[in-house]
Enzyme design. Sequence first.
Site, PDB file in Angstrom:
ATOM      1  N   ILE A 109       0.822  -1.219   0.000  1.00  0.00           N
ATOM      2  CA  ILE A 109       0.000   0.000   0.000  1.00  0.00           C
ATOM      3  C   ILE A 109       0.850   1.262   0.000  1.00  0.00           C
ATOM      4  O   ILE A 109       0.317   2.354  -0.111  1.00  0.00           O
ATOM      5  CB  ILE A 109      -0.985   0.040   1.202  1.00  0.00           C
ATOM      6  CG1 ILE A 109      -0.251  -0.224   2.518  1.00  0.00           C
ATOM      7  CG2 ILE A 109      -2.134  -0.918   0.996  1.00  0.00           C
ATOM      8  CD1 ILE A 109      -1.108   0.077   3.738  1.00  0.00           C
ATOM      9  N   GLY A 110       2.138   1.116   0.145  1.00  0.00           N
ATOM     10  CA  GLY A 110       2.965   2.325   0.130  1.00  0.00           C
ATOM     11  C   GLY A 110       4.423   1.994  -0.124  1.00  0.00           C
ATOM     12  O   GLY A 110       4.885   0.894   0.178  1.00  0.00           O
TER      13      GLY A 110
ATOM     14  N   ALA B 219      11.449   2.060   2.748  1.00  0.00           N
ATOM     15  CA  ALA B 219      10.650   0.890   3.106  1.00  0.00           C
ATOM     16  C   ALA B 219       9.469   0.702   2.183  1.00  0.00           C
ATOM     17  O   ALA B 219       9.019   1.631   1.516  1.00  0.00           O
ATOM     18  CB  ALA B 219      10.135   1.070   4.532  1.00  0.00           C
TER      19      ALA B 219
ATOM     20  N   ASP C 250      10.998  15.467   8.938  1.00  0.00           N
ATOM     21  CA  ASP C 250      10.583  15.133   7.567  1.00  0.00           C
ATOM     22  C   ASP C 250       9.080  15.362   7.420  1.00  0.00           C
ATOM     23  O   ASP C 250       8.365  14.537   6.858  1.00  0.00           O
ATOM     24  CB  ASP C 250      10.960  13.676   7.276  1.00  0.00           C
ATOM     25  CG  ASP C 250      10.974  13.370   5.777  1.00  0.00           C
ATOM     26  OD1 ASP C 250      11.028  14.330   4.975  1.00  0.00           O
ATOM     27  OD2 ASP C 250      10.931  12.185   5.413  1.00  0.00           O
TER      28      ASP C 250
HETATM   29  P1  ADP Z   1       9.763   5.571   4.329  1.00  0.00           P
HETATM   30  O1  ADP Z   1      10.222   5.667   5.765  1.00  0.00           O
HETATM   31  O2  ADP Z   1      10.507   4.563   3.540  1.00  0.00           O
HETATM   32  O3  ADP Z   1       9.717   6.920   3.656  1.00  0.00           O
HETATM   33  P2  ADP Z   1       6.956   5.634   5.010  1.00  0.00           P
HETATM   34  O4  ADP Z   1       6.875   5.318   6.455  1.00  0.00           O
HETATM   35  O5  ADP Z   1       6.886   7.095   4.644  1.00  0.00           O
HETATM   36  O6  ADP Z   1       8.271   4.990   4.357  1.00  0.00           O
HETATM   37  O7  ADP Z   1       5.818   4.833   4.244  1.00  0.00           O
HETATM   38  C1  ADP Z   1       5.673   4.906   2.832  1.00  0.00           C
HETATM   39  C2  ADP Z   1       4.211   5.103   2.466  1.00  0.00           C
HETATM   40  O8  ADP Z   1       3.446   4.008   2.962  1.00  0.00           O
HETATM   41  C3  ADP Z   1       3.577   6.342   3.073  1.00  0.00           C
HETATM   42  O9  ADP Z   1       3.802   7.489   2.305  1.00  0.00           O
HETATM   43  C4  ADP Z   1       2.101   5.937   3.154  1.00  0.00           C
HETATM   44  O10 ADP Z   1       1.458   6.158   1.913  1.00  0.00           O
HETATM   45  C5  ADP Z   1       2.167   4.441   3.402  1.00  0.00           C
HETATM   46  N1  ADP Z   1       2.051   4.170   4.857  1.00  0.00           N
HETATM   47  C6  ADP Z   1       3.045   4.223   5.778  1.00  0.00           C
HETATM   48  N2  ADP Z   1       2.601   3.910   7.010  1.00  0.00           N
HETATM   49  C7  ADP Z   1       1.280   3.637   6.870  1.00  0.00           C
HETATM   50  C8  ADP Z   1       0.241   3.248   7.786  1.00  0.00           C
HETATM   51  N3  ADP Z   1       0.490   3.068   9.092  1.00  0.00           N
HETATM   52  N4  ADP Z   1      -1.000   3.049   7.301  1.00  0.00           N
HETATM   53  C9  ADP Z   1      -1.250   3.210   5.965  1.00  0.00           C
HETATM   54  N5  ADP Z   1      -0.332   3.573   5.061  1.00  0.00           N
HETATM   55  C10 ADP Z   1       0.928   3.790   5.489  1.00  0.00           C
END
Ligand code: ADP
Length: 473
Positions: free
Chosen positions: A29-30, A35, A142
Amino acid sequence: MCGLKGELTAGPTLSYEALRAQYDILRTIGQGSYAQVKLAHHRLTGTAVAIKVLLKEEMQYCLIRSEVGIMKRLNHPNIISLHQVIETEQNVFLILELADGRELFDWIEQSGYLHEGLARKIFSQIVHAMCYCHDIGIVHRDLKPDNIMVDATGKVKIIDFGLGALVEPGMKLSRFCGALRFCAPEFFLDQPYDGTKVDTWNLGVLLYFMVTGTLPFKGTTYKELESQVLLGRYAIPSHLSKELREIIRYLLTVNPTARPTLKDITVHPWLRQRNASSSSHSHKMDPSHPDPAIMAAMADMGFDPRDVQKSLLDKLYNEPMAIYGLLQCQARQQDDYTSQLEPVEPGVTPFPTLTDPTTFPCYQKRTTNTPAIRVFYSLSSKTDSSEDKEQVGQRLRRSATVPAMLPHYQQKRISTLYEDRVCTGTQHNGTMASIRSAYRSWKRWTRRIGASLLQLCCCVPTKKIRVVPQREA
Ligand code: ADP
């Protein structure tokens, strides 16, 4: 120097099968800078969660350890909660509360910009959550629209503390990190900086983006951007209200010493126009007095109550602690749901309560469920649909956070694609929201049916009733 040892959990590193035994991983989903995030289904409780999959590499391990350490300290309704940490030889899996809705970026992209009232509602929650972080010595570094999840009711959840840091009053940080177009002047000057003031600046850029749909500093080269930021040169549209223009200017104060703290911002007239209806209380669990109904449900699943209590007291972020937290969330959601309901005909479809056996209907006794051995990353690429990959590809292009550890010459070459995002990004299709809502309503109905069945068949022993299957439809 951080090694690649299993230091994040109290127990030994686990196998990938141990993760699969607890969670059914559904789809991606992301995709962030470090990650991949998966939608998953906790088998015992039937709860949907997000699993952040981090690859254990020498360079990343310090960042992972820092993110986990920070997440373990956080407990705020507008910040995503960490339920469990599972560490394998190759990966660290953060089991997170699943955020409803979409990234703030997607909402803005869809509507162009946000009206002041909605912007105020969302921004106020972000400011209060970040004030809480600063109070307990955590900075984010961030803060950008990709890291703010917003649901259809405007409720905010801040995600991604991957570049966060623990700070003490007066402490200066030195690592350059974050998205370039959100960077504070002190980064361009290569000076040690106060992380809380960097968060204030980031929120200034974020608020500007929310209410205009564009970024304040529009330089197309690094040099141009640097000079605009250092001179604080940007234009504020005159149609915005006076208080809004004022708060943006206040947040984007070039001199970090003169820049306000977030506590100063909470009392700004633009934010005070909002009724303080956002929940600022934390859902604290008292580990020395665990909820007896949850403990009973867990005992029925086969957990020793002493292990559960120890996990909560020692904050082990292991399986018992995760299940306790997930059941607590279910009970809370149930309470929220029942408090929003229209009165119904009593006796026809009674709503479950915490002590009602149908409140925790999805669990089963623990089993040793061992799926086929697969390496996680190859599994993801095999199971993701092409549509998922397409979306993830877009997200990859959009996320442009500079890691905290890049050498300086590399950082300067990194440009963010924020403006590209605004112009060229495609619309989010709302899949997540629809899955969540379908899942919820389906779950509600199965609970109601279960409750009705219980009434009709009083001879059925309650503990054996399992009205919800193990997988999402
Ligand atoms: P990174 O640390 O690699 O930048 P993120 O933590 O920002 O990764 O997560 C990447 C994407 O995944 C986010 O931009 C969001 O769209 C999705 N995402 C992250 N955490 C959640 C969550 N708890 N629930 C739903 N979507 C999430």
